[in-house]
Design an enzyme around this catalytic site. Structure first.
Site, PDB file in Angstrom:
ATOM      1  N   GLY A 234     -36.454 -32.726  31.993  1.00 28.14           N
ATOM      2  CA  GLY A 234     -35.527 -33.931  32.314  1.00 28.14           C
ATOM      3  C   GLY A 234     -36.243 -35.284  32.689  1.00 28.14           C
TER       4      GLY A 234
ATOM      5  NE  ARG B  78     -45.788 -25.172  40.305  1.00 25.82           N
ATOM      6  CZ  ARG B  78     -45.811 -26.529  40.228  1.00 25.82           C
ATOM      7  NH1 ARG B  78     -47.116 -27.048  40.406  1.00 25.82           N
ATOM      8  NH2 ARG B  78     -44.752 -27.314  39.969  1.00 25.82           N
TER       9      ARG B  78
ATOM     10  N   GLY C 222     -40.598 -29.157  30.770  1.00 28.06           N
ATOM     11  CA  GLY C 222     -39.914 -28.342  29.775  1.00 28.06           C
ATOM     12  C   GLY C 222     -40.402 -28.470  28.355  1.00 28.06           C
TER      13      GLY C 222
ATOM     14  NE  ARG D 201     -52.242 -37.047  36.913  1.00 27.45           N
ATOM     15  CZ  ARG D 201     -51.100 -36.438  37.092  1.00 27.45           C
ATOM     16  NH1 ARG D 201     -50.892 -35.218  37.560  1.00 27.45           N
ATOM     17  NH2 ARG D 201     -49.994 -36.995  36.509  1.00 27.45           N
ATOM     18  CE  LYS D 202     -49.577 -31.640  34.742  1.00 28.58           C
ATOM     19  NZ  LYS D 202     -48.074 -30.891  35.000  1.00 28.58           N
TER      20      LYS D 202
END
Length: 623
Positions: free
Chosen positions: A539, A159, A545, A274-275
């Protein structure tokens, strides 16, 4: 007026008075950075930086980009764990697995070990089986390498870091050359919902070379995964938009450079609970989706600061298995020159106070709810003052009352520059082959000065196309009868978004990308739509998404159907359906409409056909 002022907030009251008069407001209302107030400059990393110029570079033995000249790789002098209080490091009070992994071995070790492990595997000094699984599956994410162990074992997705989504033709060609080596099935490129680029199929043996090749083209991948700040999203129309309020390009780059030491790795911000997501919007359209980010900066003109660029702030938006949360207004307006310091200050408060036990409650929204916005304001203000920005946080600019509709940026549109247009080109679900990436690079060189801009809808824009060249661009073989194209106005393909899905992601409950294209093409062939309908596929409930922002959102889940042979129900791949997501100035998350629809084409396509007719005014095409 020639007197110099320090960044530590010790400037004189006389300066504050003059600054207040110049800005037409009371100095106590605003954070005033003395040097930036004087110069009107955005804080940014200089060209050809020295060690002192790049935030975070002082934690390296020497500049990692100089490793070839030095003949060796530098050591990291200070790791991310050294910025964390010993009281919370390692999780003595029931911390989650990830905190324990970080405490056992600093995640920033991946920035140097990615080169060491790559070399050892190439030389045969060690085998894959000798490697530490926590290194492979977790810590290498600090370097931007994600092991695809379930569906493509021993290969990695990389990424990148692409602030504001702007990439050039040389970078795109390099990415294409990298992935082509691994074949057409594994070696592909994806545009993400964070305006970013991902490379697939890379084995660890090649990792060191790939990192060097990316950095040589000024692309980064460090700090792009796990508990780090993800790609900084900006306005894809920055600098060319007739309706622009603030140009986000330099701001996004400055934020990224401060957090990542110019993509070299900055340990100060590499051990968050966390992110963390940051988005910067440059117009009322909010093309960067600020309301689903931890920090959302929304361009706004403040009546107390006429002619001065700045941003209203929203905080805490995120998606996870646990919940989907829209960001909340922080009632703050930050001038352009203090944006980097503001972001660093929020990160500091989150890093030092965020939850590190229950992994599902570690995003910043949980901290805001636990402590309150007043507490957050006090903490951020104190952190900014420690970083040399004096004063108090300004209250948000009032919202504009007139109705504003978000624009569609795909297709051909006039820029604010006379004689120039931008052209938005559809990339079905953001997936490129190596050949297609090179075709885009060629188009960029020919028509847009080598520049390509990615969008959060997984498409791209070619800016600065001469009006006289637009017709020739639209007739290029790469865009005629091909996957990449300037899509008709109301095609489902034009608004189609899909995460990686089960093809490569171990958490995906359904395959998304190929299915999304297949379903959209079938429905476009059957129906005419009166308006653009944005269809988002994800997903799993992590919602990469962003199913909740689509007009129609489809989220992978188990479903049941009747087995005609046995007469009993059986488990099958399915989707949950969400309806009513809104993006733009009046953003809103969609609501769950259906819990479990079988995902097989023969069942899902008829279901969506009726839904589009009933809810969105679609009409059957006349044969």
């Amino acid at each position: 007026s020639q007197r110099t002022f320090d960044r530590d907030g010790t400037d004189s009251m006389l300066f504050r008075i003059f600054a207040a008069l110049a800005l037409g407001c009371h100095a106590a209302q605003a954070f005033v950075s003395p040097s930036s107030a004087r110069l009107g400059a955005v804080r940014r990393v200089r060209t050809d930086p020295t060690m002192a110029d790049v935030p975070g570079l002082q934690y390296w033995e020497f500049d990692p980009l100089d490793h070839k000249a030095k003949g060796r790789r530098p050591k990291l002098i200070k790791g991310s764990n050294e910025f964390i209080s010993k009281d919370i490091l390692g999780g003595s009070k029931g911390s989650n697995k990830f905190e324990k992994v970080k405490a056992t071995k600093d995640g920033t070790s991946a920035w140097t070990e990615i080169h060491e492990l790559s070399a050892k595997l190439r030389s045969g000094e060690c085998t894959w089986e000798d490697l530490d699984l926590d290194d492979i599956n977790l810590r290498l994410k600090w370097a931007g390498f994600f092991h695809r162990g379930k569906h493509a074992p021993k290969t990695f997705m990389i990424r990148c870091k692409v602030p504001n989504g702007i990439i050039n033709s040389a970078q795109l060609r390099e990415a294409a050359d990298i992935v082509e080596t691994y074949g057409p099935k594994l070696g592909v490129l994806d545009i993400t919902t964070r305006q970013n680029l991902q490379l697939r199929g890379v084995p660890l043996e090649d990792a060191s070379d790939v990192v060097d090749r990316l950095q040589a083209t000024h692309l980064g991948c460090y700090q792009s995964g796990l508990d780090n700040v993800r790609n900084v999203v900006g306005n894809p129309l920055a600098g060319i938009d007739p309706s622009e309020i603030v140009d986000t390009r330099a701001i996004c780059k400055a934020i990224n450079d401060a957090i990542t030491a110019g993509n070299r790795g900055n340990p100060e911000w590499a051990n968050l609970p966390r992110k963390f997501n940051i988005a910067v919007s440059g117009s009322r359209d909010d093309f960067s989706h600020t309301t689903i980010n931890d920090i959302g900066l929304q361009a706004a003109e403040h009546p107390d600061f006429p002619g001065k660029a700045g941003f209203n702030v929203v905080l805490g938006g995120y998606f996870s298995i646990k919940r989907a949360a829209e960001s909340v207004p922080f009632d703050a307006w930050v001038p352009e020159e203090d944006v980097v310091t503001f972001c660093e200050s929020v990160l500091e408060v989150f890093r030092d106070n965020g939850e590190r036990q229950d992994r599902q409650k570690t995003r910043m929204m949980w901290l805001l709810e636990a402590q309150g916005l007043d507490w957050m304001r006090e903490q951020v203000e104190a952190a900014m003052q420690r970083r040399g920005v004096s004063g108090h946080i300004v209250k948000a600019a009032p919202p504009l009352e007139d109705e504003y509709h978000r624009r569609d940026i795909m297709g051909v549109h006039k820029q604010k520059q006379e004689g120039k247009s931008w052209v938005g080109i559809t990339v079905p679900v953001g997936r490129f082959s190596a050949d297609e990436a090179r075709q885009v690079a060629d188009l960029a060189d020919k028509y847009s000065d080598g520049e390509v801009r990615m969008t959060v809808e997984q498409n791209f824009i070619l800016p600065n196309v001469a009006d006289g060249d637009v017709k020739a661009l639209l007739e290029e073989p790469a865009l005629v009868g091909a996957r990449l194209r300037v899509e008709q106005a109301n095609s489902l393909m034009r608004g189609l978004v899909a995460c990686t899905g089960s093809e490569f992601c171990g958490q995906g409950m359904v395959e998304t990308k190929h299915r999304a294209v297949r379903v959209a093409e079938a429905l476009d062939a059957q129906l005419e739509l009166p308006r653009l309908v944005r269809m988002h596929w994800t997903g799993c409930p992590n919602s990469c998404g962003q199913a909740q922002v689509g007009d129609i959102g489809l989220m992978g889940s188990p479903a049941k159907k009747l087995d005609p042979e046995t007469g009993k129900t059986m488990g099958v791949e399915g989707v949950q359906l969400f309806l009513g997501g809104e993006v733009g100035e009046k953003a809103d998350l969609g609501s769950k409409f259906e819990s479990a629809v079988p995902a097989a084409d023969e069942e899902l396509i008829p279901y969506l056909r009726e839904l589009l007719i009933e809810k969105f005014g679609a009409t059957p095409r006349v044969e």
